[in-house]
Design a protein around this motif. Structure first.
Motif, mmCIF file in Angstrom:
data_model
loop_
_atom_site.group_PDB
_atom_site.id
_atom_site.type_symbol
_atom_site.label_atom_id
_atom_site.label_comp_id
_atom_site.label_asym_id
_atom_site.label_seq_id
_atom_site.Cartn_x
_atom_site.Cartn_y
_atom_site.Cartn_z
ATOM 1 N N LEU A 9 0.826 -1.214 0.000
ATOM 2 C CA LEU A 9 0.000 0.000 0.000
ATOM 3 C C LEU A 9 0.859 1.263 0.000
ATOM 4 O O LEU A 9 0.748 2.114 0.871
ATOM 5 C CB LEU A 9 -0.931 -0.005 1.214
ATOM 6 N N ASP A 31 -0.532 -4.778 3.819
ATOM 7 C CA ASP A 31 0.832 -4.251 3.905
ATOM 8 C C ASP A 31 1.535 -4.866 5.109
ATOM 9 O O ASP A 31 0.903 -5.163 6.125
ATOM 10 C CB ASP A 31 0.831 -2.719 4.018
ATOM 11 N N VAL A 81 4.442 -4.110 -4.706
ATOM 12 C CA VAL A 81 5.502 -4.008 -3.689
ATOM 13 C C VAL A 81 6.772 -3.452 -4.348
ATOM 14 O O VAL A 81 6.869 -3.413 -5.574
ATOM 15 C CB VAL A 81 5.771 -5.391 -3.041
ATOM 16 N N PRO A 82 7.763 -3.026 -3.565
ATOM 17 C CA PRO A 82 8.956 -2.395 -4.165
ATOM 18 C C PRO A 82 9.816 -3.393 -4.950
ATOM 19 O O PRO A 82 9.812 -4.590 -4.666
ATOM 20 C CB PRO A 82 9.747 -1.888 -2.956
ATOM 21 N N THR A 83 10.560 -2.840 -5.932
ATOM 22 C CA THR A 83 11.562 -3.636 -6.650
ATOM 23 C C THR A 83 12.845 -2.805 -6.723
ATOM 24 O O THR A 83 13.150 -2.198 -7.763
ATOM 25 C CB THR A 83 11.074 -3.992 -8.076
ATOM 26 N N TYR A 95 10.858 -9.042 -2.904
ATOM 27 C CA TYR A 95 9.578 -8.526 -2.384
ATOM 28 C C TYR A 95 8.409 -9.074 -3.218
ATOM 29 O O TYR A 95 7.375 -9.443 -2.686
ATOM 30 C CB TYR A 95 9.537 -6.993 -2.430
ATOM 31 N N SER A 98 7.995 -12.768 -2.427
ATOM 32 C CA SER A 98 7.374 -13.025 -1.116
ATOM 33 C C SER A 98 5.907 -12.578 -1.106
ATOM 34 O O SER A 98 5.069 -13.202 -0.449
ATOM 35 C CB SER A 98 8.225 -12.447 0.012
ATOM 36 N N GLU A 116 1.911 -5.336 -10.630
ATOM 37 C CA GLU A 116 2.070 -3.954 -11.117
ATOM 38 C C GLU A 116 3.485 -3.437 -10.857
ATOM 39 O O GLU A 116 3.906 -2.457 -11.468
ATOM 40 C CB GLU A 116 1.046 -3.033 -10.440
ATOM 41 N N SER A 117 4.212 -4.068 -9.916
ATOM 42 C CA SER A 117 5.588 -3.632 -9.642
ATOM 43 C C SER A 117 6.398 -3.674 -10.942
ATOM 44 O O SER A 117 6.183 -4.553 -11.772
ATOM 45 C CB SER A 117 6.265 -4.586 -8.649
ATOM 46 N N THR A 118 7.344 -2.740 -11.080
ATOM 47 C CA THR A 118 8.246 -2.739 -12.236
ATOM 48 C C THR A 118 9.226 -3.901 -12.080
ATOM 49 O O THR A 118 9.894 -4.009 -11.042
ATOM 50 C CB THR A 118 9.015 -1.400 -12.287
ATOM 51 N N GLU A 150 2.931 0.402 -14.168
ATOM 52 C CA GLU A 150 2.413 1.723 -13.822
ATOM 53 C C GLU A 150 3.252 2.788 -14.473
ATOM 54 O O GLU A 150 4.470 2.656 -14.549
ATOM 55 C CB GLU A 150 2.508 1.906 -12.300
ATOM 56 N N VAL A 152 2.328 6.293 -13.732
ATOM 57 C CA VAL A 152 1.722 7.515 -13.190
ATOM 58 C C VAL A 152 2.779 8.528 -12.747
ATOM 59 O O VAL A 152 3.903 8.161 -12.417
ATOM 60 C CB VAL A 152 0.826 7.196 -11.972
ATOM 61 N N CYS A 257 12.963 5.272 -10.283
ATOM 62 C CA CYS A 257 12.563 4.711 -11.593
ATOM 63 C C CYS A 257 13.672 4.888 -12.626
ATOM 64 O O CYS A 257 14.305 3.912 -13.020
ATOM 65 C CB CYS A 257 11.282 5.370 -12.084
#
Ligand code: NAD
Length: 431
Positions: A9, A31, A81-83, A95, A98, A116-118, A150, A152, A257
Motif C-alpha cells: 500500500l 501491507d 511491492v517495491p523492486t 519482495y 514473497s 504492477e511492480s516494475t 504503472e 503515473v 525509476c
C-alpha cells in the motif's frame, strides 16, 4: 462486483486500491507495515498524494476499502511491492516473490493475479509463474497471470490511474484478456493486451528512453565545457528542427525509476545493452562533473563558503531517493576546505543526515551558491538577496532553472554554459 486484494500500500498500491474501491469494488489492502494498516483502517494515509486523503476517507467510511496485514480470498490479486536494486545493480525481486507466496494460501482456480511492480523482463515467466506452479496450480490454465506496469506521475496519480493507457501483458492471451477486463472497469484510456515479457520490457524502455536522452544532453554539456560552447543555446537551436528534441543536462539522474529501471535490462542482456549501460555511467558521472566545477570555481579561495540548494531528485517534491544532489552534498561535506550550508525547502531534517538551514542562512556570507534541484523557489530567487548577503555573488545553476542573469555584480554559471570558466576548466584537446 469482484473482490480485489492489493498487496503493498505505497505510492502505487494505495491509490490503486482507493480507485477500485471508489468504483464500487470491495477492496482489501495488505501491507507488512503495521502503521500503514492501522492508519488506513482509520481512514488515514501516511503518504502525500493530491486528493488521496479525501478518497481514502470516503471509501473506508463506506466499507469499500479496509486494510489487513494478511491477504484474504479475492477474485483479483494486485501486487505493488517495491523492486529496488542490489548494491551490484541487479534487481531485487524478493519482495515480489514473497508477496506472491503470501497470497498462495488464499488463491483459487479462476483468480486473476496481476503484478504492477516494475520488474525485469521475463520475471512473470521465470520467477512468478514457477512459484504459483510449485503451489500446485497450472499457471497457464488455473489462474490468469499478468503484468500491468504503472506509469503515473506523482502529484497526478489519481487522474493518471484512470486516464492513462494501460499495457496488460499476460502469461497467455486469455490471461491478458481477463486482466485487461479488470482495468477496463476503472480506466478511461486504452487498455492494450500483449505478452507479459513485452509489457515488462515496454515499461523499462519508457524510463530507459528518458535516461539515455538525458545522458546525451549531459554528454553535450561536458563536450561544450571542453570546447567553450553554450550547450543550452545549442539545444534551443537544434530543437527548432521539427523532429529533434534534445533533453536538458543536469547534475545527474535520480529517483527510484529512471536511475534504477535501465539496470533491469542490462542485467538480462549485458552484452547487448551497451548504450543503456553507458548512459547510466554518463548520468552517474555528473555529480563528479559538478564537483569538478565547484573545485575550479573556488580554487582561489582559502576557506570557501558554499551554499548547496536543493536535495530532491526533481523539483517541487520531497523525495530524496537516489538523488544525485545527495551525492554532491556528501562529497562537498567531506572536503574539510569548505564551509558548507545546505538548504531545501521541501525536505525535513529527519530525512537527511546533516543539518538544513533557511535560504537566507545558507547564502549569508557565501562565496558560491550551487542550485541542485529545480524547485519553484529557486526559479524566482531575488537577486538582491544574493547581492546583499553573499560575500562574492557567484551562482552555479546545475538545473538551468533560475531567473538569474549574468551581470556586472553577479556571476552566473550554468551546467551547459561554463564558457567563462574556460580558462581554468578547458584543457587543450591534445594535452
Ligand atoms: N511510485 C511511483 O511513482 C512508481 C511509478 C511506476 C512504477 N512504480 C513501481 O511500483 C512498485 C511499487 O512502488 P511504490 O512507489 O508504490 O513503493 P512504496 O515503497 O511506496 O510501497 C510499497 C509498499 O509495499 C509494502 N510491502 C513490501 N513488501 C510487502 C509484502 N510482502 N506484502 C505486503 N506489503 C509489502 C511496503 O511496506 C510499502 O508500503 C515498484 O516496483 C515501483 O518501481 C512506482
Amino acid at each position: 462486483m469482484q473482490k480485489i486484494c492489493v498487496i503493498g500500500l505505497g505510492y502505487i498500491g494505495l491509490p490503486t486500491a482507493a480507485v477500485f474501491a471508489r468504483a464500487g469494488f470491495s477492496v482489501v489492502g495488505v501491507d507488512v507495515n503495521e502503521r500503514v494498516v492501522e492508519r488506513l483502517n482509520q481512514g488515514e494515509i501516511i503518504i502525500e498524494e493530491v486528493g488521496l486523503p479525501e478518497v481514502v476517507k470516503e471509501v473506508v467510511a463506506k466499507g469499500k476499502l479496509h486494510a489487513s496485514s494478511t491477504p484474504e480470498e479475492a477474485d483479483v490479486f494486485i501486487i505493488s511491492v517495491p523492486t529496488p536494486i542490489h548494491a551490484d545493480c541487479t534487481a531485487n525481486v524478493d519482495y515480489v516473490a514473497s508477496a506472491i507466496e503470501s497470497i498462495l494460501p488464499y488463491l483459487k482456480k479462476g483468480n486473476v493475479v496481476i503484478v504492477e511492480s516494475t520488474i525485469p523482463p521475463r520475471t512473470i515467466d521465470d520467477v512468478v509463474a514457477p512459484i504459483i506452479e510449485k503451489a500446485g496450480f497450472n499457471p497457464k490454465e488455473d489462474v490468469a497471470l499478468a503484468h500491468c506496469p504503472e506509469r503515473v506521475l506523482p502529484g497526478r496519480i489519481l487522474i493518471e490511474l484512470v486516464e492513462n493507457t494501460r499495457i496488460v501483458g499476460g502469461l497467455t492471451p486469455q490471461a491478458a484478456s481477463k486482466a485487461a477486463d479488470v482495468y477496463r472497469q476503472i480506466v478511461t484510456g486504452d487498455v492494450i493486451e500483449t505478452e507479459a515479457a513485452t509489457a515488462e520490457m515496454s515499461k523499462l524502455m519508457e524510463n530507459t528512453f528518458r535516461d539515455v536522452n538525458i545522458a546525451l544532453a549531459n554528454e553535450l554539456a561536458k563536450i561544450s565545457a571542453r570546447l567553450g560552447i553554450d550547450a543550452h543555446k545549442v539545444i534551443e537551436l537544434a530543437n527548432k528542427h521539427p523532429r529533434v528534441n534534445i533533453h536538458h543536462p543536469g547534475p545527474g539522474v535520480g529517483g527510484h525509476c529512471l536511475a534504477v529501471d535501465p539496470y533491469f535490462i542490462v542485467e538480462k542482456a549485458p552484452e547487448e545493452a551497451l548504450m543503456i549501460q553507458l548512459s547510466r555511467d554518463i548520468n552517474n558521472s555528473m555529480p563528479d562533473f559538478v564537483i569538478e566545477q565547484i573545485i575550479k570555481l573556488t580554487a582561489e579561495l582559502k576557506e570557501p563558503k558554499i551554499a548547496l540548494c536543493g536535495l530532491t531528485y526533481k523539483g517541487n517534491i520531497d523525495d530524496v531517493r537516489e538523488s544525485p544532489a545527495l551525492e554532491i552534498v556528501e562529497k562537498v561535506l567531506a572536503n574539510p576546505r569548505y564551509d558548507v550550508r545546505i538548504h531545501d525547502p521541501h525536505v525535513r531534517d529527519d530525512q537527511v543526515p546533516f543539518p538544513l538551514v533557511s535560504f537566507e542562512e545558507a547564502v549569508s556570507k557565501a562565496n558560491l551558491v550551487v542550485i541542485l534541484t529545480d524547485h519553484n523557489e529557486f526559479k524566482t530567487i531575488d537577486k538582491h538577496v544574493l547581492l546583499d548577503q553573499m560575500e562574492t555573488p557567484v551562482v552555479f545553476d546545475t538545473k538551468n532553472c533560475t531567473n538569474l542573469e549574468q551581470e556586472e555584480e553577479l556571476t552566473v554559471y550554468r551546467i551547459g554554459d561554463l564558457t567563462s570558466l574556460q580558462a581554468i576548466a578547458v584543457k587543450p584537446i591534445n594535452s
